[in-house]
Design a protein around this motif. Structure first.
Motif, PDB file in Angstrom:
ATOM      1  N   ILE A 164     -37.337 -51.857 -19.905  1.00  0.00           N
ATOM      2  CA  ILE A 164     -37.172 -52.987 -20.819  1.00  0.00           C
ATOM      3  C   ILE A 164     -38.409 -53.888 -20.777  1.00  0.00           C
ATOM      4  O   ILE A 164     -38.908 -54.341 -21.815  1.00  0.00           O
ATOM      5  CB  ILE A 164     -35.905 -53.778 -20.461  1.00  0.00           C
ATOM      6  CG1 ILE A 164     -34.664 -52.920 -20.727  1.00  0.00           C
ATOM      7  CG2 ILE A 164     -35.832 -55.086 -21.252  1.00  0.00           C
ATOM      8  CD1 ILE A 164     -33.383 -53.490 -20.188  1.00  0.00           C
ATOM      9  N   SER A 165     -38.924 -54.122 -19.594  1.00  0.00           N
ATOM     10  CA  SER A 165     -40.131 -54.940 -19.458  1.00  0.00           C
ATOM     11  C   SER A 165     -41.299 -54.327 -20.215  1.00  0.00           C
ATOM     12  O   SER A 165     -42.084 -55.031 -20.865  1.00  0.00           O
ATOM     13  CB  SER A 165     -40.489 -55.107 -17.978  1.00  0.00           C
ATOM     14  OG  SER A 165     -41.661 -55.874 -17.814  1.00  0.00           O
ATOM     15  N   ASN A 166     -41.401 -52.999 -20.172  1.00  0.00           N
ATOM     16  CA  ASN A 166     -42.536 -52.322 -20.805  1.00  0.00           C
ATOM     17  C   ASN A 166     -42.472 -52.353 -22.328  1.00  0.00           C
ATOM     18  O   ASN A 166     -43.508 -52.285 -22.996  1.00  0.00           O
ATOM     19  CB  ASN A 166     -42.611 -50.867 -20.333  1.00  0.00           C
ATOM     20  CG  ASN A 166     -43.050 -50.750 -18.887  1.00  0.00           C
ATOM     21  OD1 ASN A 166     -43.550 -51.718 -18.307  1.00  0.00           O
ATOM     22  ND2 ASN A 166     -42.862 -49.592 -18.295  1.00  0.00           N
ATOM     23  N   ILE A 167     -41.280 -52.419 -22.902  1.00  0.00           N
ATOM     24  CA  ILE A 167     -41.139 -52.399 -24.368  1.00  0.00           C
ATOM     25  C   ILE A 167     -41.095 -53.794 -24.968  1.00  0.00           C
ATOM     26  O   ILE A 167     -41.260 -53.976 -26.179  1.00  0.00           O
ATOM     27  CB  ILE A 167     -39.874 -51.601 -24.785  1.00  0.00           C
ATOM     28  CG1 ILE A 167     -39.857 -51.288 -26.297  1.00  0.00           C
ATOM     29  CG2 ILE A 167     -38.605 -52.340 -24.412  1.00  0.00           C
ATOM     30  CD1 ILE A 167     -40.968 -50.401 -26.756  1.00  0.00           C
ATOM     31  N   LEU A 168     -40.905 -54.806 -24.141  1.00  0.00           N
ATOM     32  CA  LEU A 168     -40.681 -56.169 -24.636  1.00  0.00           C
ATOM     33  C   LEU A 168     -41.995 -56.946 -24.711  1.00  0.00           C
ATOM     34  O   LEU A 168     -42.828 -56.886 -23.811  1.00  0.00           O
ATOM     35  CB  LEU A 168     -39.706 -56.887 -23.700  1.00  0.00           C
ATOM     36  CG  LEU A 168     -38.969 -58.118 -24.203  1.00  0.00           C
ATOM     37  CD1 LEU A 168     -38.144 -57.816 -25.443  1.00  0.00           C
ATOM     38  CD2 LEU A 168     -38.065 -58.657 -23.095  1.00  0.00           C
ATOM     39  N   LYS A 169     -42.154 -57.698 -25.791  1.00  0.00           N
ATOM     40  CA  LYS A 169     -43.307 -58.579 -25.918  1.00  0.00           C
ATOM     41  C   LYS A 169     -43.247 -59.695 -24.872  1.00  0.00           C
ATOM     42  O   LYS A 169     -42.161 -60.057 -24.413  1.00  0.00           O
ATOM     43  CB  LYS A 169     -43.320 -59.235 -27.307  1.00  0.00           C
ATOM     44  CG  LYS A 169     -43.559 -58.316 -28.471  1.00  0.00           C
ATOM     45  CD  LYS A 169     -43.488 -59.108 -29.770  1.00  0.00           C
ATOM     46  CE  LYS A 169     -43.680 -58.230 -30.989  1.00  0.00           C
ATOM     47  NZ  LYS A 169     -43.554 -59.013 -32.246  1.00  0.00           N
ATOM     48  N   ASP A 170     -44.395 -60.244 -24.528  1.00  0.00           N
ATOM     49  CA  ASP A 170     -44.402 -61.461 -23.720  1.00  0.00           C
ATOM     50  C   ASP A 170     -43.659 -62.552 -24.477  1.00  0.00           C
ATOM     51  O   ASP A 170     -43.802 -62.698 -25.698  1.00  0.00           O
ATOM     52  CB  ASP A 170     -45.840 -61.908 -23.440  1.00  0.00           C
ATOM     53  CG  ASP A 170     -46.559 -60.974 -22.474  1.00  0.00           C
ATOM     54  OD1 ASP A 170     -45.865 -60.262 -21.717  1.00  0.00           O
ATOM     55  OD2 ASP A 170     -47.804 -60.944 -22.496  1.00  0.00           O
ATOM     56  N   ASP A 171     -42.832 -63.297 -23.767  1.00  0.00           N
ATOM     57  CA  ASP A 171     -41.947 -64.322 -24.326  1.00  0.00           C
ATOM     58  C   ASP A 171     -40.774 -63.727 -25.105  1.00  0.00           C
ATOM     59  O   ASP A 171     -40.009 -64.465 -25.723  1.00  0.00           O
ATOM     60  CB  ASP A 171     -42.707 -65.306 -25.230  1.00  0.00           C
ATOM     61  CG  ASP A 171     -43.664 -66.189 -24.444  1.00  0.00           C
ATOM     62  OD1 ASP A 171     -43.356 -66.502 -23.277  1.00  0.00           O
ATOM     63  OD2 ASP A 171     -44.718 -66.548 -24.990  1.00  0.00           O
ATOM     64  N   GLY A 172     -40.615 -62.387 -25.070  1.00  0.00           N
ATOM     65  CA  GLY A 172     -39.448 -61.765 -25.679  1.00  0.00           C
ATOM     66  C   GLY A 172     -38.224 -61.962 -24.800  1.00  0.00           C
ATOM     67  O   GLY A 172     -38.325 -62.293 -23.612  1.00  0.00           O
ATOM     68  N   TYR A 173     -37.038 -61.737 -25.396  1.00  0.00           N
ATOM     69  CA  TYR A 173     -35.783 -62.002 -24.699  1.00  0.00           C
ATOM     70  C   TYR A 173     -35.070 -60.709 -24.303  1.00  0.00           C
ATOM     71  O   TYR A 173     -35.006 -59.753 -25.075  1.00  0.00           O
ATOM     72  CB  TYR A 173     -34.845 -62.822 -25.583  1.00  0.00           C
ATOM     73  CG  TYR A 173     -35.277 -64.257 -25.750  1.00  0.00           C
ATOM     74  CD1 TYR A 173     -35.144 -65.174 -24.706  1.00  0.00           C
ATOM     75  CD2 TYR A 173     -35.833 -64.689 -26.955  1.00  0.00           C
ATOM     76  CE1 TYR A 173     -35.535 -66.490 -24.865  1.00  0.00           C
ATOM     77  CE2 TYR A 173     -36.223 -66.010 -27.117  1.00  0.00           C
ATOM     78  CZ  TYR A 173     -36.080 -66.907 -26.066  1.00  0.00           C
ATOM     79  OH  TYR A 173     -36.477 -68.213 -26.217  1.00  0.00           O
ATOM     80  N   PHE A 174     -34.541 -60.723 -23.094  1.00  0.00           N
ATOM     81  CA  PHE A 174     -33.663 -59.659 -22.606  1.00  0.00           C
ATOM     82  C   PHE A 174     -32.329 -60.300 -22.286  1.00  0.00           C
ATOM     83  O   PHE A 174     -32.241 -61.204 -21.442  1.00  0.00           O
ATOM     84  CB  PHE A 174     -34.275 -58.991 -21.371  1.00  0.00           C
ATOM     85  CG  PHE A 174     -33.348 -58.076 -20.623  1.00  0.00           C
ATOM     86  CD1 PHE A 174     -32.399 -57.300 -21.268  1.00  0.00           C
ATOM     87  CD2 PHE A 174     -33.443 -57.968 -19.227  1.00  0.00           C
ATOM     88  CE1 PHE A 174     -31.547 -56.458 -20.569  1.00  0.00           C
ATOM     89  CE2 PHE A 174     -32.610 -57.121 -18.520  1.00  0.00           C
ATOM     90  CZ  PHE A 174     -31.652 -56.368 -19.193  1.00  0.00           C
TER      91      PHE A 174
END
Length: 246
Positions: A132-142
């Motif tokens: 999830i960290s690898n696919i998510l933009k910086d400042d993106g939400y999980f």
């Protein structure tokens, strides 16, 4: 095969849970999106999407959505909902997502309605956070919507029967080695069936440790699908809102 690889892909799983509250789910998604203020047109992954009810609704709200699930049966069912901004694929959440579905990173990843805690090996839990960290933009939400372990312990009903689709399911529950285990037995067309669900009751601290290790910062914890405040003793849910930090 692991329990979730067989049980989730049977028609009986969908019979047992066919009466899930769609209105509650759509209200929850609406409240969540309004809180996060994710811009329309953003990319969102619905991780462990099941039969796609959240994916479809998010797409109707104006988002580009990728619904991923391990169950081939669920994904086959969901394919009929696809459009240019809504796609479904079979995917194991422990595997990397980046590059498989999009050339760009995404703005949000939602893992909803207790779709975590299935794995015996802690390293597999870590792989989920890593992917999830690898696919998510910086400042993106999980958003990780999980059981509140303390509430589960306080409200456990050890045995009960549920009739769905002409089948009577006997459900037995117990807590063992920090897992909630649901034993499911029933008979259909003269044949006996036995399945189980086993979910690790991760603590708030364990989940937050995973998050920090892979570049997430916990913003808030909601205690229910109305986004109420979290109370360790009384809240049924532990809805973690994480932001990816640089």
């Amino acid at each position: 095969m692991a329990w979730f690889e067989t049980w989730f892909d049977t028609p009986y799983y969908h019979i047992l849970y066919k009466d899930r509250d769609f209105a509650e789910a759509e209200n929850f998604i609406t409240l969540l999106i309004n809180h996060l203020k994710i811009q329309k047109g953003s990319k969102i992954i619905d991780l462990a999407c099941g039969k796609g009810r959240h994916s479809v609704f998010l797409n109707q709200m104006g988002y580009e959505v990728f619904g991923l699930d391990l169950s081939q049966q669920s994904i086959d069912h969901n394919k009929k909902f696809e459009n240019p901004d809504l796609k479904f694929e079979v995917h194991d959440m422990r595997e990397e997502i980046y590059g498989q579905l999009s050339s760009q990173k995404v703005d949000g990843v939602f893992n909803l309605f207790t779709s975590f805690g299935y794995f015996e090996d802690e390293k597999d839990d870590q792989k989920v956070f890593q992917s999830i960290s690898n696919i998510l933009k910086d400042d993106g939400y999980f958003v990780l919507d999980f059981l509140n372990a303390k509430w589960v312990e306080n409200t456990l009903i050890k045995e009960g029967k549920i009739s769905k689709g002409g089948i009577e399911f006997l459900i037995k529950k117990k807590i063992e080695d920090q897992h909630i285990i649901k034993d499911i037995t029933f008979k259909d067309q003269g044949k006996d069936y036995h399945f189980f669900e086993k979910v690790k009751l991760h603590t708030l601290e364990e989940i937050n440790d995973y998050a920090k290790e892979f570049g997430f910062e916990r913003q808030l914890i909601f205690g229910d699908y109305h986004l109420g405040d979290f109370d360790l003793e009384r809240s049924p849910r532990c809805i973690n809102l994480f932001k990816k930090v640089e």
